[in-house]
Motif scaffolding. Structure first.
Motif, PDB file in Angstrom:
ATOM      1  N   LEU A 212      56.689  31.067 -15.691  1.00  0.00           N
ATOM      2  CA  LEU A 212      55.666  30.038 -15.813  1.00  0.00           C
ATOM      3  C   LEU A 212      55.210  29.893 -17.259  1.00  0.00           C
ATOM      4  CD1 LEU A 212      53.435  30.586 -12.640  1.00  0.00           C
ATOM      5  CD2 LEU A 212      54.971  28.674 -13.115  1.00  0.00           C
ATOM      6  N   PHE A 213      55.123  31.007 -17.987  1.00  0.00           N
ATOM      7  CA  PHE A 213      54.793  30.953 -19.413  1.00  0.00           C
ATOM      8  C   PHE A 213      55.828  30.135 -20.181  1.00  0.00           C
ATOM      9  CE2 PHE A 213      52.101  35.092 -19.725  1.00  0.00           C
ATOM     10  CZ  PHE A 213      50.986  34.373 -19.322  1.00  0.00           C
ATOM     11  N   ARG A 214      57.097  30.353 -19.877  1.00  0.00           N
ATOM     12  CA  ARG A 214      58.159  29.609 -20.562  1.00  0.00           C
ATOM     13  C   ARG A 214      58.060  28.116 -20.278  1.00  0.00           C
ATOM     14  NH1 ARG A 214      62.963  33.896 -18.911  1.00  0.00           N
ATOM     15  NH2 ARG A 214      62.549  35.424 -20.576  1.00  0.00           N
ATOM     16  N   LEU A 215      57.859  27.780 -19.020  1.00  0.00           N
ATOM     17  CA  LEU A 215      57.702  26.370 -18.663  1.00  0.00           C
ATOM     18  C   LEU A 215      56.454  25.782 -19.312  1.00  0.00           C
ATOM     19  CD1 LEU A 215      58.607  23.938 -17.007  1.00  0.00           C
ATOM     20  CD2 LEU A 215      57.358  24.874 -15.058  1.00  0.00           C
ATOM     21  N   GLN A 216      55.408  26.573 -19.371  1.00  0.00           N
ATOM     22  CA  GLN A 216      54.166  26.115 -19.989  1.00  0.00           C
ATOM     23  C   GLN A 216      54.360  25.842 -21.476  1.00  0.00           C
ATOM     24  OE1 GLN A 216      50.939  28.993 -20.317  1.00  0.00           O
ATOM     25  NE2 GLN A 216      49.484  27.485 -19.557  1.00  0.00           N
ATOM     26  N   LEU A 217      55.130  26.686 -22.147  1.00  0.00           N
ATOM     27  CA  LEU A 217      55.381  26.495 -23.573  1.00  0.00           C
ATOM     28  C   LEU A 217      56.133  25.195 -23.822  1.00  0.00           C
ATOM     29  CD1 LEU A 217      55.328  27.508 -26.491  1.00  0.00           C
ATOM     30  CD2 LEU A 217      57.421  28.806 -26.002  1.00  0.00           C
ATOM     31  N   VAL A 218      57.147  24.922 -23.009  1.00  0.00           N
ATOM     32  CA  VAL A 218      57.914  23.679 -23.154  1.00  0.00           C
ATOM     33  C   VAL A 218      57.004  22.471 -22.934  1.00  0.00           C
ATOM     34  CG1 VAL A 218      59.782  22.294 -22.186  1.00  0.00           C
ATOM     35  CG2 VAL A 218      60.100  24.753 -22.513  1.00  0.00           C
ATOM     36  N   LEU A 219      56.195  22.527 -21.891  1.00  0.00           N
ATOM     37  CA  LEU A 219      55.299  21.416 -21.593  1.00  0.00           C
ATOM     38  C   LEU A 219      54.228  21.266 -22.664  1.00  0.00           C
ATOM     39  CD1 LEU A 219      54.745  19.206 -19.565  1.00  0.00           C
ATOM     40  CD2 LEU A 219      53.336  20.789 -18.256  1.00  0.00           C
ATOM     41  N   MET A 220      53.771  22.386 -23.227  1.00  0.00           N
ATOM     42  CA  MET A 220      52.770  22.327 -24.291  1.00  0.00           C
ATOM     43  C   MET A 220      53.325  21.625 -25.530  1.00  0.00           C
ATOM     44  SD  MET A 220      50.776  25.468 -26.209  1.00  0.00           S
ATOM     45  CE  MET A 220      50.104  26.090 -24.678  1.00  0.00           C
ATOM     46  N   LEU A 221      54.564  21.960 -25.906  1.00  0.00           N
ATOM     47  CA  LEU A 221      55.190  21.295 -27.050  1.00  0.00           C
ATOM     48  C   LEU A 221      55.355  19.803 -26.802  1.00  0.00           C
ATOM     49  CD1 LEU A 221      57.913  23.948 -27.984  1.00  0.00           C
ATOM     50  CD2 LEU A 221      55.766  23.484 -29.173  1.00  0.00           C
ATOM     51  N   ALA A 222      55.729  19.438 -25.569  1.00  0.00           N
ATOM     52  CA  ALA A 222      55.845  18.021 -25.222  1.00  0.00           C
ATOM     53  C   ALA A 222      54.497  17.323 -25.315  1.00  0.00           C
ATOM     54  CB  ALA A 222      56.437  17.877 -23.821  1.00  0.00           C
ATOM     55  N   CYS A 223      53.446  18.012 -24.879  1.00  0.00           N
ATOM     56  CA  CYS A 223      52.094  17.450 -24.975  1.00  0.00           C
ATOM     57  C   CYS A 223      51.669  17.248 -26.422  1.00  0.00           C
ATOM     58  CB  CYS A 223      51.095  18.357 -24.259  1.00  0.00           C
ATOM     59  SG  CYS A 223      51.151  18.276 -22.457  1.00  0.00           S
ATOM     60  N   TYR A 224      52.019  18.190 -27.299  1.00  0.00           N
ATOM     61  CA  TYR A 224      51.681  18.043 -28.704  1.00  0.00           C
ATOM     62  C   TYR A 224      52.333  16.791 -29.290  1.00  0.00           C
ATOM     63  CZ  TYR A 224      49.738  22.789 -28.884  1.00  0.00           C
ATOM     64  OH  TYR A 224      48.975  23.913 -28.686  1.00  0.00           O
ATOM     65  N   ILE A 225      53.611  16.568 -28.947  1.00  0.00           N
ATOM     66  CA  ILE A 225      54.313  15.393 -29.462  1.00  0.00           C
ATOM     67  C   ILE A 225      53.676  14.121 -28.914  1.00  0.00           C
ATOM     68  CG2 ILE A 225      56.519  14.163 -29.451  1.00  0.00           C
ATOM     69  CD1 ILE A 225      57.883  16.931 -29.330  1.00  0.00           C
ATOM     70  N   TRP A 226      53.434  14.096 -27.592  1.00  0.00           N
ATOM     71  CA  TRP A 226      52.817  12.928 -26.984  1.00  0.00           C
ATOM     72  C   TRP A 226      51.438  12.669 -27.578  1.00  0.00           C
ATOM     73  CZ3 TRP A 226      48.213  12.702 -24.349  1.00  0.00           C
ATOM     74  CH2 TRP A 226      47.927  11.501 -23.709  1.00  0.00           C
TER      75      TRP A 226
END
Length: 216
Positions: free
Chosen positions: A49-63
């Motif tokens: 879940l941490f790994r998935l959260q990191l990917v989603l967090m980076l996507a959120c930063y870009i968005w």
């Protein structure tokens, strides 16, 4: 996307709380084979879940960067003048060490105020929502920095329990920051749309003479 990050963080918090319960059980009653299996399963789920959260967090930063840039462009199109930061720097300050502690908040504040009252935004004060969001944003980032810099691998239930509590607090801070940012996005977008609709609906008064075209 931010909403998905919030939901995922809630799931992470649930798994972490379950892990804390298992660790406390180990502290109180000692290790058993069944407890080891449960801890291993919870740890595997938490890590992924941490790994998935990191990917989603980076996507959120870009968005979020794209959104801040467009909001900064929109506020100028609405007529706000005298803003300190260009749309590019409104995003770029987040990547500049030390300056990213204060300058992004100033840029976001001016975007907010310019969207609320384009002609007189300098006379308005910083909204409390932005202040609270920024406090949680900074606190959440510092918590992650502290965890990655100072926590070491632990092999005792007490040490693992302490680490889990710190990680849980960091997750809670970032959850609050993400939820508050989602609220900022919703309110600021609504203000810009309302200003645009008002300006589109306002009648244009034709000048009757050359002198009437100038405002003293």
């Amino acid at each position: 996307m931010v909403g998905a990050f919030v939901l995922l963080t809630l799931a992470v918090l649930g798994v972490m709380a379950y892990g804390l319960q298992l660790l406390q059980q180990g502290i109180d009653s000692g290790i058993t084979t069944a407890l080891q299996d449960k801890l291993a399963g919870a740890g595997w789920l938490q890590l992924n879940l941490f790994r998935l959260q990191l990917v989603l967090m980076l996507a959120c930063y870009i968005w979020a960067g794209f959104w801040v840039y467009r909001a900064a462009c929109n506020v100028r199109a609405l007529g706000a003048r005298g803003l300190d930061d260009s749309p590019g720097w409104a995003v770029g300050w987040y990547a500049v060490p030390v300056m990213n502690l204060v300058r992004p908040l100033r840029a976001m504040t001016q975007i907010w105020l310019g969207s609320e009252a384009p002609a007189r935004w300098q006379k308005l004060g910083t909204p409390s929502l932005l202040r609270v969001w920024w406090v949680f944003w900074i606190a959440g980032n510092f918590s992650y920095w502290f965890v990655t810099q100072y926590l070491r691998p632990e092999h005792t239930f007490e040490g693992l329990h302490t680490q889990q509590v710190l990680l849980l607090c960091g997750q809670g801070l970032n959850l609050c920051a993400a939820a508050l940012f989602l609220l900022v996005v919703a309110r600021l977008t609504r203000m810009q749309l309302q200003q645009h609709e008002q300006q589109q609906a306002a009648p244009v008064m034709p000048a009757t003479s050359l002198a009437d075209a100038f405002v003293v």
